[in-house]
Design a protein around this motif. Structure first.
Motif, short mmCIF file in Angstrom:
data_model
loop_
_atom_site.label_atom_id
_atom_site.label_comp_id
_atom_site.label_asym_id
_atom_site.label_seq_id
_atom_site.Cartn_x
_atom_site.Cartn_y
_atom_site.Cartn_z
N ASP A 67 33.75 16.20 61.31
CA ASP A 67 33.78 16.78 62.65
C ASP A 67 35.18 16.67 63.26
O ASP A 67 35.67 17.61 63.89
CB ASP A 67 32.75 16.10 63.56
N ARG A 68 35.79 15.52 63.10
CA ARG A 68 37.13 15.31 63.65
C ARG A 68 38.15 16.21 62.94
O ARG A 68 39.02 16.78 63.57
CB ARG A 68 37.53 13.83 63.53
N ARG A 69 38.01 16.39 61.65
CA ARG A 69 38.91 17.27 60.89
C ARG A 69 38.78 18.71 61.39
O ARG A 69 39.77 19.41 61.55
CB ARG A 69 38.60 17.20 59.40
N GLU A 70 37.54 19.15 61.64
CA GLU A 70 37.32 20.51 62.14
C GLU A 70 37.91 20.69 63.54
O GLU A 70 38.48 21.72 63.85
CB GLU A 70 35.83 20.84 62.13
N GLU A 71 37.77 19.67 64.37
CA GLU A 71 38.34 19.72 65.73
C GLU A 71 39.86 19.83 65.66
O GLU A 71 40.47 20.63 66.38
CB GLU A 71 37.93 18.47 66.51
N LEU A 72 40.51 19.05 64.80
CA LEU A 72 41.96 19.12 64.63
C LEU A 72 42.36 20.51 64.13
O LEU A 72 43.37 21.07 64.58
CB LEU A 72 42.46 18.05 63.66
N ASP A 73 41.57 21.08 63.26
CA ASP A 73 41.86 22.42 62.72
C ASP A 73 41.80 23.46 63.84
O ASP A 73 42.66 24.34 63.92
CB ASP A 73 40.85 22.73 61.61
N ARG A 74 40.79 23.36 64.71
CA ARG A 74 40.68 24.31 65.83
C ARG A 74 41.87 24.18 66.79
O ARG A 74 42.45 25.18 67.21
CB ARG A 74 39.37 24.08 66.60
N ILE A 75 42.25 22.94 67.11
CA ILE A 75 43.40 22.71 68.00
C ILE A 75 44.66 23.30 67.38
O ILE A 75 45.45 23.98 68.04
CB ILE A 75 43.59 21.20 68.28
N GLU A 135 45.93 13.18 65.23
CA GLU A 135 45.76 13.73 66.57
C GLU A 135 46.83 14.79 66.81
O GLU A 135 47.97 14.65 66.37
CB GLU A 135 45.89 12.62 67.62
#
Length: 145
Positions: A67-75, A135
Motif C-alpha cells: 500500500d505504501r509503495r502504491e501511494e509513493l508511486d501515485r505521488i 517518502e
C-alpha cells in the motif's frame, strides 16, 4: 699488574674509558619528536578507529508494504506531471560496512524517472534508486506550492 690484568677485561677499553662523549653536530631532538618517530610502529595501529566504527550506530532498513509503495508511486506520478515542481525525497541509504544504514533527504526539481534502471534523477544530477525511497513530499520545505 696494576688493577688491569688481562683477566678482568677493563684493559681492552682503557684508552677510551675516560674520554668525553662527542657532542652531535646538530641540535638534539626533543623526547616528544623522538617518540613520534616510532608511533607508526605501535602494536595497536588502527585500534581506535576500529572501536569508533564498531560503536557507530546505524538504523534498520525500513520495510514498506505494498500500500505504501502504491501511494509513493501515485505521488511520484503527480509530481512528474508538473515538471517545475520541487520535491523533497527521503531515502534510506544502506551502510557500506555494517548492517542497516541512515536516512537522507534530497531536495530539488525532479528531472526524470528511469523505469529501466528503477531510479529517479534530480536536476542537480543526483540519482536515487527507487527501492531506497521511503517518502516523497512536494516542495523542498515540505510545503505544497
Amino acid at each position: 699488574m696494576t688493577g688491569m690484568d688481562r683477566n678482568d677485561g677493563a684493559w681492552k677499553y682503557s684508552d677510551i674509558l675516560y674520554v668525553r662523549h662527542p657532542e652531535p653536530s646538530r641540535p638534539r631532538m626533543s623526547r616528544e619528536k623522538r617518540a613520534a618517530q616510532f608511533a607508526p610502529f605501535a602494536a595497536l595501529t588502527g585500534y581506535e578507529e576500529a572501536v569508533r566504527e564498531t560503536a557507530r550506530e546505524t538504523e534498520a532498513a525500513p520495510s514498506l508494504d505494498e500500500d505504501r509503495r502504491e501511494e509513493l508511486d501515485r505521488i511520484l506520478h503527480r509530481i512528474l506531471a508538473q515538471p517545475d515542481r520541487k520535491v523533497t525525497i527521503v531515502r534510506f541509504q544502506p551502510d557500506e560496512w555494517k548492517e542497516g544504514g541512515a536516512y537522507a533527504e534530497n531536495r530539488g526539481r525532479l528531472r526524470r524517472l528511469d523505469p529501466q534502471n528503477r531510479t529517479l534523477e534530480l536536476e542537480d544530477g543526483t540519482v536515487i534508486p527507487l527501492e531506497d525511497v521511503v517518502e516523497i513530499r512536494p516542495g523542498t520545505d515540505g510545503s505544497n506550492y
